[in-house]
Design a protein around this motif. Structure first.
Motif, PDB file in Angstrom:
ATOM      1  N   CYS A 170      -1.155   1.395  -1.510  1.00  0.00           N
ATOM      2  CA  CYS A 170       0.479   1.444  -0.453  1.00  0.00           C
ATOM      3  C   CYS A 170       1.174   0.630  -1.203  1.00  0.00           C
ATOM      4  CB  CYS A 170       0.532   0.695   0.884  1.00  0.00           C
ATOM      5  SG  CYS A 170      -1.080   1.549   2.083  1.00  0.00           S
TER       6      CYS A 170
ATOM      7  N   THR B 241       4.194  -4.963  -1.329  1.00  0.00           N
ATOM      8  CA  THR B 241       3.917  -5.696  -2.384  1.00  0.00           C
ATOM      9  C   THR B 241       3.165  -6.466  -2.791  1.00  0.00           C
ATOM     10  OG1 THR B 241       5.799  -7.235  -1.589  1.00  0.00           O
ATOM     11  CG2 THR B 241       6.399  -5.190  -3.102  1.00  0.00           C
TER      12      THR B 241
ATOM     13  N   GLN C 262       4.798  -2.466   6.235  1.00  0.00           N
ATOM     14  CA  GLN C 262       4.634  -4.147   6.361  1.00  0.00           C
ATOM     15  C   GLN C 262       3.180  -4.024   7.392  1.00  0.00           C
ATOM     16  OE1 GLN C 262       5.148  -6.461   3.844  1.00  0.00           O
ATOM     17  NE2 GLN C 262       6.908  -4.560   3.351  1.00  0.00           N
TER      18      GLN C 262
ATOM     19  N   TRP D 104       4.896   0.777  -1.522  1.00  0.00           N
ATOM     20  CA  TRP D 104       5.714  -0.155  -0.951  1.00  0.00           C
ATOM     21  C   TRP D 104       5.466  -1.607  -0.127  1.00  0.00           C
ATOM     22  CZ3 TRP D 104       3.081   4.490   0.788  1.00  0.00           C
ATOM     23  CH2 TRP D 104       2.204   3.545   2.354  1.00  0.00           C
TER      24      TRP D 104
ATOM     25  N   ASP E 123       1.960  -1.386   8.874  1.00  0.00           N
ATOM     26  CA  ASP E 123       1.556  -0.151   8.161  1.00  0.00           C
ATOM     27  C   ASP E 123       0.004  -0.440   8.479  1.00  0.00           C
ATOM     28  OD1 ASP E 123       4.024  -0.137   5.666  1.00  0.00           O
ATOM     29  OD2 ASP E 123       3.507   1.303   7.392  1.00  0.00           O
TER      30      ASP E 123
END
Length: 121
Positions: free
Chosen positions: A102, A106, A1, A104, A27
């Motif tokens: 990325c 959303t 995130q 992961w 991230d």
């Protein structure tokens, strides 16, 4: 995130300057571009300035020449230097991160909570 936290807003007079900051965390490798948007009372949110991962910047016509966007990658901080402020610059300023590649994460658009800049005449 990815998380964004703005700071630096306040009350100034016309002609004064303010510098907004936005600390980004999480991230951060997923961030492709960063930007500042603003929303005045009763109006829609509008783009102020953006800066890409490669350092290219772009500005709304209403702020070009007065505002400067920059980033310090060592500090994971985005800045907006605002000079020659006018009452029409009064708005809540939001930091934005565009996230890509990325899966992961959303959301592709991440927003901070906003910081209010008020310019009196």
């Amino acid at each position: 995130q990815v998380h964004l936290v703005e700071s630096g807003g306040g009350l100034v007079q016309a002609g004064d300057s303010l510098r907004l900051s936005c600390e980004y965390s999480g991230d951060t490798i997923c961030i492709q571009a960063l930007g500042w948007y603003r929303q005045a009372s009763g109006k829609e949110r509008e783009l102020v300035a953006t800066i890409t991962k490669g350092g290219w910047s772009d500005y709304a016509g209403s702020v070009e020449g007065r505002f400067t966007i920059s980033r310090d990658n060592a500090k994971n901080t985005l800045y907006l230097q605002m000079n020659l402020l006018q009452p029409e610059d009064t708005a809540v300023y939001y930091c934005n991160a565009r996230v890509e590649y990325c899966p992961w994460i959303t959301e592709t658009e991440i927003w901070g909570q906003g910081t209010l800049a008020t310019v009196s005449s």
